[in-house]
Design a protein around this motif. Sequence first.
Motif, PDB file in Angstrom:
ATOM      1  N   ASP A   1       0.888  -1.278  -0.127  1.00 41.09           N
ATOM      2  CA  ASP A   1       0.073   0.062  -0.204  1.00 41.09           C
ATOM      3  C   ASP A   1       0.855   1.185  -0.030  1.00 41.09           C
ATOM      4  O   ASP A   1       0.155   2.286   0.189  1.00 41.09           O
ATOM      5  N   GLY A   2       2.108   1.177  -0.185  1.00 39.30           N
ATOM      6  CA  GLY A   2       3.000   2.201  -0.028  1.00 39.30           C
ATOM      7  C   GLY A   2       3.756   2.619   1.122  1.00 39.30           C
ATOM      8  O   GLY A   2       4.485   3.511   0.991  1.00 39.30           O
ATOM      9  N   THR A   3       3.156   2.334   2.091  1.00 37.14           N
ATOM     10  CA  THR A   3       3.733   2.737   3.399  1.00 37.14           C
ATOM     11  C   THR A   3       4.974   2.054   3.727  1.00 37.14           C
ATOM     12  O   THR A   3       5.380   0.824   3.250  1.00 37.14           O
ATOM     13  N   PRO A   4       6.033   2.601   4.628  1.00 38.53           N
ATOM     14  CA  PRO A   4       7.363   1.923   4.885  1.00 38.53           C
ATOM     15  C   PRO A   4       7.448   0.917   5.698  1.00 38.53           C
ATOM     16  O   PRO A   4       6.433   0.978   6.841  1.00 38.53           O
ATOM     17  N   LEU A   5       8.033   0.115   5.624  1.00 36.39           N
ATOM     18  CA  LEU A   5       8.405  -0.975   6.865  1.00 36.39           C
ATOM     19  C   LEU A   5       9.201   0.079   7.586  1.00 36.39           C
ATOM     20  O   LEU A   5      10.310   0.402   7.508  1.00 36.39           O
ATOM     21  N   THR A   6       8.518  -0.143   9.033  1.00 39.22           N
ATOM     22  CA  THR A   6       9.466   0.300  10.349  1.00 39.22           C
ATOM     23  C   THR A   6       9.074  -0.583  11.411  1.00 39.22           C
ATOM     24  O   THR A   6       8.724  -1.638  11.508  1.00 39.22           O
ATOM     25  N   ALA A   7      10.148  -0.118  12.535  1.00 36.32           N
ATOM     26  CA  ALA A   7      10.074  -1.099  13.699  1.00 36.32           C
ATOM     27  C   ALA A   7       8.676  -1.187  14.324  1.00 36.32           C
ATOM     28  O   ALA A   7       8.186  -2.076  14.841  1.00 36.32           O
ATOM     29  N   GLU A   8       7.958   0.044  14.059  1.00 39.26           N
ATOM     30  CA  GLU A   8       6.837   0.056  14.775  1.00 39.26           C
ATOM     31  C   GLU A   8       5.897  -0.673  13.930  1.00 39.26           C
ATOM     32  O   GLU A   8       4.812  -1.497  14.714  1.00 39.26           O
ATOM     33  N   SER A   9       5.953  -0.707  12.717  1.00 41.91           N
ATOM     34  CA  SER A   9       4.867  -1.637  11.971  1.00 41.91           C
ATOM     35  C   SER A   9       5.230  -3.141  12.206  1.00 41.91           C
ATOM     36  O   SER A   9       4.276  -3.693  12.281  1.00 41.91           O
ATOM     37  N   VAL A  10       6.449  -3.521  12.417  1.00 39.41           N
ATOM     38  CA  VAL A  10       6.935  -4.708  12.441  1.00 39.41           C
ATOM     39  C   VAL A  10       6.155  -5.318  14.044  1.00 39.41           C
ATOM     40  O   VAL A  10       5.560  -6.397  14.137  1.00 39.41           O
ATOM     41  N   VAL A  11       6.316  -4.473  14.856  1.00 40.97           N
ATOM     42  CA  VAL A  11       6.010  -4.837  16.261  1.00 40.97           C
ATOM     43  C   VAL A  11       4.525  -4.937  16.331  1.00 40.97           C
ATOM     44  O   VAL A  11       3.944  -5.802  16.922  1.00 40.97           O
ATOM     45  N   THR A  12       3.963  -4.037  15.664  1.00 38.45           N
ATOM     46  CA  THR A  12       2.173  -4.047  15.557  1.00 38.45           C
ATOM     47  C   THR A  12       1.892  -5.309  14.944  1.00 38.45           C
ATOM     48  O   THR A  12       0.885  -6.036  15.464  1.00 38.45           O
ATOM     49  N   SER A  13       2.512  -5.701  13.791  1.00 42.90           N
ATOM     50  CA  SER A  13       2.192  -7.121  13.337  1.00 42.90           C
ATOM     51  C   SER A  13       2.517  -8.221  14.060  1.00 42.90           C
ATOM     52  O   SER A  13       1.535  -9.297  14.143  1.00 42.90           O
ATOM     53  N   LEU A  14       3.539  -8.249  14.819  1.00 48.28           N
ATOM     54  CA  LEU A  14       3.910  -9.179  15.641  1.00 48.28           C
ATOM     55  C   LEU A  14       3.010  -9.343  16.855  1.00 48.28           C
ATOM     56  O   LEU A  14       2.270 -10.615  17.319  1.00 48.28           O
ATOM     57  N   ASN A  15       2.578  -8.214  17.396  1.00 48.90           N
ATOM     58  CA  ASN A  15       1.664  -8.184  18.627  1.00 48.90           C
ATOM     59  C   ASN A  15       0.056  -8.516  17.910  1.00 48.90           C
ATOM     60  O   ASN A  15      -0.604  -9.202  18.794  1.00 48.90           O
ATOM     61  N   LYS A  16      -0.081  -8.300  17.004  1.00 46.61           N
ATOM     62  CA  LYS A  16      -1.374  -8.801  16.337  1.00 46.61           C
ATOM     63  C   LYS A  16      -1.500 -10.088  16.446  1.00 46.61           C
ATOM     64  O   LYS A  16      -2.455 -11.072  16.639  1.00 46.61           O
ATOM     65  N   ALA A  17      -0.290 -10.779  15.848  1.00 51.09           N
ATOM     66  CA  ALA A  17      -0.318 -12.390  15.822  1.00 51.09           C
ATOM     67  C   ALA A  17      -0.261 -12.797  17.235  1.00 51.09           C
ATOM     68  O   ALA A  17      -0.937 -14.037  17.349  1.00 51.09           O
ATOM     69  N   LEU A  18       0.721 -12.351  18.091  1.00 48.82           N
ATOM     70  CA  LEU A  18       0.771 -12.831  19.391  1.00 48.82           C
ATOM     71  C   LEU A  18      -0.760 -12.866  20.142  1.00 48.82           C
ATOM     72  O   LEU A  18      -1.089 -13.883  21.039  1.00 48.82           O
ATOM     73  N   ASN A  19      -1.536 -11.992  19.971  1.00 46.10           N
ATOM     74  CA  ASN A  19      -2.870 -11.770  20.513  1.00 46.10           C
ATOM     75  C   ASN A  19      -4.134 -12.483  19.420  1.00 46.10           C
ATOM     76  O   ASN A  19      -5.198 -12.503  20.060  1.00 46.10           O
ATOM     77  N   ALA A  20      -3.545 -13.221  18.680  1.00 48.37           N
ATOM     78  CA  ALA A  20      -4.740 -13.870  17.817  1.00 48.37           C
ATOM     79  C   ALA A  20      -5.507 -14.935  18.609  1.00 48.37           C
ATOM     80  O   ALA A  20      -5.039 -15.568  19.372  1.00 48.37           O
ATOM     81  N   SER A  21      -6.717 -14.762  18.025  1.00 50.12           N
ATOM     82  CA  SER A  21      -7.556 -16.246  18.772  1.00 50.12           C
ATOM     83  C   SER A  21      -8.194 -17.085  17.831  1.00 50.12           C
ATOM     84  O   SER A  21      -8.769 -16.393  16.880  1.00 50.12           O
TER      85      SER A  21
END
Length: 499
Positions: free
Chosen positions: A107-127
């Motif tokens: 979608d054109g947005t950059p990969l950042t540490a914050e975006s990586v952490v958001t993605s990993l935390n979403k996976a961590l909290n998946a049900s």
Amino acid sequence: MPRTRHLLTAGALTMGAALTLTGCFAGEGTSAQASSNRVSLAMLAAPMANLSPYSEDAFKLSRWSAAETLTVLDDNGEAQPLLATEWKKDGDLKWVLTLREGVKFHDGTPLTAESVVTSLNKALNASPKLRVLTGLEVKFEATGDREVTITTGTPDPLMMNRLTSPQLSILSAAAYLPDGTVTPVGTGTGPFKIVTTNGSSSAALDRFEDYWGEKAKLSGIDVSYVPDGAARAAALRTGTADIVEALPVSQVSLLPQDLVNEVPMPRTSTLYLNNEKGAFADPALRAAARAAIDRASIVQNVYEGRADESKGLLGPALKWAAEIRGDVDSIARPAAPAGQKITLATYTARPELPEAAVLLEQQLEAAGFVVEQDVREYANMEKDMMAGVFDMVLLSRATVQDTGDPATYLTSDYSCKGSFNISQVCDPEIDAVISAASASELGEKRREAIMAAEALILKKDAALPVLHERVLLGKAKTVSNLVLDPRERGLITAETTKE
């Protein structure tokens, strides 16, 4: 071997299958009609969860090169750089990762540490909880623009391997919708971007022009889901599909052999014996069952030679296993079965298994057992299987799972607290060697510890591996540079071409 049945089935279905598929691939993508430099892919299974990475659909994303992970597995099952270029340990509980520069999401947005952490935390909290993170106490933090720190509650030698799981693909913030669902459509980082999906019918991907690496040589991928094996084979034969996954063994002999590719996969068909109760609580009868099995007959007559006889639980897909495998002869001496009645269960989802069960029944009865078969749909047998209702269960099982490490499989299937302990085995000696393997650092010592655990399981006949399956993939002559991945994580890459 019921070869006649296979030929009749193929003959009856081929014409209809070809006609059915003729219109499935053309024009699916946004530029399919404008470019011939696209490949058509026929896949076995439709998405289970709208391509959510928190399901088995994640493996579609990796096979299409639509989504990427922080690390990727090498041939030895050890983590190598992908979106993370390097990492280091900081004590026993902390890992510090450096992210690749210049990466953009679709979608054109950059990969950042914050975006990586958001993605990993979403996976961590998946049900429900993702398998790869189950039982793990972990914290993900952005500690710099391109630095991510991972802290675990206890030492975890597999942390970097966990990050290779397609279920931990890194997606942009737009992937996480307000209703709690996750979509990879236009939100990954791979060389191909998902542009359209059509439920259980099809999907289309276009080349991502802003990919951080070398741009894809193909302009796109058109995917159709074709659950019928004869129909997939017909699509390859008629040229309707360029690439066909999961060719049934029964169809391979009907195809031009230069269109068929095969590679050993880390999947073993095993007879799980009930160690807790019934006939196979007796080690001597487990040994008798082991002595009765003619693996070569099953490989030749059921799999038409397109499988490998087992020498252990871990097959030729893990090349290092055979190199360091030692003595695995049974400790117990076989006893005469003397008419001992046993139940042999298997399931219908893999058509070769019921056929293999017929031959196993004949072999076991020739040795003196009296066998009653129980063949069901998997969903209707799983509860009884886990409860130890059957004496024997013939099951096809992946031996490397989310982490790419077989110690996870050994723990789940053969330890006292294992989550998939069909054999109902609870042996302190086996537990000790599995625990030692699980605690070892990655590398040669861990591999040696894994093989020591395998050896003890086999010596005690806790389970009887029968054969190792192969990936059977159809590929048109015009297609080059596919990844023949034993783990079935990779397939089409930026290097794939079509003449």
